[in-house]
Design an enzyme around this catalytic site. Structure first.
Site, PDB file in Angstrom:
ATOM      1  N   ARG A  66      16.197  73.819  50.400  1.00  0.00           N
ATOM      2  CA  ARG A  66      16.071  73.937  49.048  1.00  0.00           C
ATOM      3  C   ARG A  66      17.562  74.304  48.602  1.00  0.00           C
ATOM      4  NH1 ARG A  66      10.827  75.863  46.059  1.00  0.00           N
ATOM      5  NH2 ARG A  66      11.182  77.966  47.074  1.00  0.00           N
ATOM      6  N   ARG A  93       9.325  86.145  54.998  1.00  0.00           N
ATOM      7  CA  ARG A  93       8.638  85.662  53.901  1.00  0.00           C
ATOM      8  C   ARG A  93       7.020  85.108  54.451  1.00  0.00           C
ATOM      9  NH1 ARG A  93      11.973  82.134  50.017  1.00  0.00           N
ATOM     10  NH2 ARG A  93       9.833  81.847  48.707  1.00  0.00           N
ATOM     11  N   ARG A 150      19.318  80.379  47.892  1.00  0.00           N
ATOM     12  CA  ARG A 150      18.799  81.727  47.171  1.00  0.00           C
ATOM     13  C   ARG A 150      18.834  82.553  48.120  1.00  0.00           C
ATOM     14  NH1 ARG A 150      12.956  80.558  44.467  1.00  0.00           N
ATOM     15  NH2 ARG A 150      12.329  82.083  45.912  1.00  0.00           N
ATOM     16  N   LYS A 206       3.873  75.188  44.972  1.00  0.00           N
ATOM     17  CA  LYS A 206       3.277  75.672  44.093  1.00  0.00           C
ATOM     18  C   LYS A 206       3.794  75.407  42.444  1.00  0.00           C
ATOM     19  CE  LYS A 206       2.917  79.909  45.600  1.00  0.00           C
ATOM     20  NZ  LYS A 206       3.571  79.769  47.001  1.00  0.00           N
ATOM     21  N   ARG A 222      -1.063  87.836  45.300  1.00  0.00           N
ATOM     22  CA  ARG A 222      -0.367  87.732  46.595  1.00  0.00           C
ATOM     23  C   ARG A 222      -0.888  88.648  47.590  1.00  0.00           C
ATOM     24  NH1 ARG A 222       4.373  84.899  45.241  1.00  0.00           N
ATOM     25  NH2 ARG A 222       6.008  84.943  46.821  1.00  0.00           N
TER      26      ARG A 222
HETATM   27  P1  AMP Z   1       8.348  83.276  44.791  1.00  0.00           P
HETATM   28  O1  AMP Z   1       9.439  82.768  44.011  1.00  0.00           O
HETATM   29  O2  AMP Z   1       6.782  83.086  44.245  1.00  0.00           O
HETATM   30  O3  AMP Z   1       8.357  82.955  46.298  1.00  0.00           O
HETATM   31  O4  AMP Z   1       8.678  84.880  44.788  1.00  0.00           O
HETATM   32  C1  AMP Z   1       9.887  85.322  45.233  1.00  0.00           C
HETATM   33  C2  AMP Z   1       9.764  87.057  45.700  1.00  0.00           C
HETATM   34  O5  AMP Z   1       9.395  87.724  44.418  1.00  0.00           O
HETATM   35  C3  AMP Z   1       8.768  87.087  46.882  1.00  0.00           C
HETATM   36  O6  AMP Z   1       9.131  86.871  48.172  1.00  0.00           O
HETATM   37  C4  AMP Z   1       8.283  88.501  46.533  1.00  0.00           C
HETATM   38  O7  AMP Z   1       9.554  89.541  47.025  1.00  0.00           O
HETATM   39  C5  AMP Z   1       8.396  88.624  45.054  1.00  0.00           C
HETATM   40  N1  AMP Z   1       7.277  88.314  44.454  1.00  0.00           N
HETATM   41  C6  AMP Z   1       6.794  87.145  43.714  1.00  0.00           C
HETATM   42  N2  AMP Z   1       5.629  87.349  43.260  1.00  0.00           N
HETATM   43  C7  AMP Z   1       4.830  88.397  43.755  1.00  0.00           C
HETATM   44  C8  AMP Z   1       3.576  88.876  44.007  1.00  0.00           C
HETATM   45  N3  AMP Z   1       2.545  88.522  43.120  1.00  0.00           N
HETATM   46  N4  AMP Z   1       3.565  90.020  44.641  1.00  0.00           N
HETATM   47  C9  AMP Z   1       4.460  90.739  45.217  1.00  0.00           C
HETATM   48  N5  AMP Z   1       5.613  90.244  45.460  1.00  0.00           N
HETATM   49  C10 AMP Z   1       6.021  89.097  44.642  1.00  0.00           C
END
Ligand code: AMP
Length: 215
Positions: free
Chosen positions: A127, A173, A162, A13, A88
């Site tokens: 990553r 996740r 990370r 994404k 999400r």
């Molecule tokens: P990402 O980089 O998009 O994978 O986001 C990293 C972490 O941020 C996720 O594993 C969630 O803990 C939190 N997060 C990001 N976007 C959302 C969302 N729209 N709703 C809930 N948690 C989020």
């Protein structure tokens, strides 16, 4: 142009969003990036979010909606935006619909990036991210390694995994994705702006999306 990008963690994404940003002159709204920034700055939102994030769990919907509402008001969103990693959950999608309706805004495309699970797992565990908060360049030990192992090409800082990209957090996740986020696909499937694309090679995925958008 306003786009929602859907897809599992590791579906690409972020990469595709950046390519679309270049092409259409719009902004990327990544709730993950905004939250990581808030954690780094030690804001109230960051403090509330960090435990969920490190465990690979979703941050509560109210926090996310607060972030989105504030973000889409900013002047740089005037030409449009791409949501990357948002919505999400179905409640987030419902709240988004209300929010956009109140602002007389519509979504032009809902794009689902499809990738087999084994590819996702390999992408996520390989990553590496630059530890310098002002750089945060992203590498991949197989497909985009740095010149010197473990060191950022751009700023010379150490590369790290990370906290939410350890194998344990990734498993949580992905489980969270299947439970909470995948149902969104059914939610959006009947929408006339929804389409799915295979997300194996970034350039091909990007070209296909541009073709489908027809602009
Ligand atoms: P990402 O980089 O998009 O994978 O986001 C990293 C972490 O941020 C996720 O594993 C969630 O803990 C939190 N997060 C990001 N976007 C959302 C969302 N729209 N709703 C809930 N948690 C989020």
């Amino acid at each position: 142009m306003r786009i929602i990008l859907l897809g599992a963690p590791g579906a690409g994404k972020g990469t595709i969003a950046k390519m679309l940003v270049e092409k259409y002159g719009i902004v990327q709204i990544s709730t993950g990036d905004i939250l990581r920034q808030a954690v780094k700055e030690g804001t109230e939102t960051g403090k509330k979010a960090s435990e969920y994030m490190n465990a690979g769990k979703l941050v509560p919907d109210e926090i996310i909606m607060g972030i989105i509402e504030e973000r889409i008001e900013k002047p740089d969103c005037a030409k449009g935006f791409i949501f990357d990693g948002f919505p999400r959950t179905i409640p987030q999608a419902e709240a988004l619909e209300k929010l956009l309706a109140a602002k007389d805004m519509t979504i032009d495309a809902i794009v689902n990036l499809e990738v087999p699970e084994d590819v996702v797992l390999k992408r996520l565990t390989s990553r590496r991210t630059c530890s310098n908060p002002d750089c945060q360049a992203i590498y991949n030990i197989y497909t985009m390694p740095p010149e010197k192992e473990g060191i950022c090409d751009k700023c010379g800082s150490k590369l790290v995994q990370r906290d939410d990209e350890t194998e344990e957090a990734i498993k949580v996740r992905l489980a969270t994705y299947y439970e909470k986020t995948q149902p969104l696909i059914d939610y959006y499937k009947s929408n006339k702006t929804y389409f799915a694309v295979s997300s194996l090679i970034a350039q091909e995925t990007f070209d296909e999306i541009v073709k489908r958008l027809g602009k």
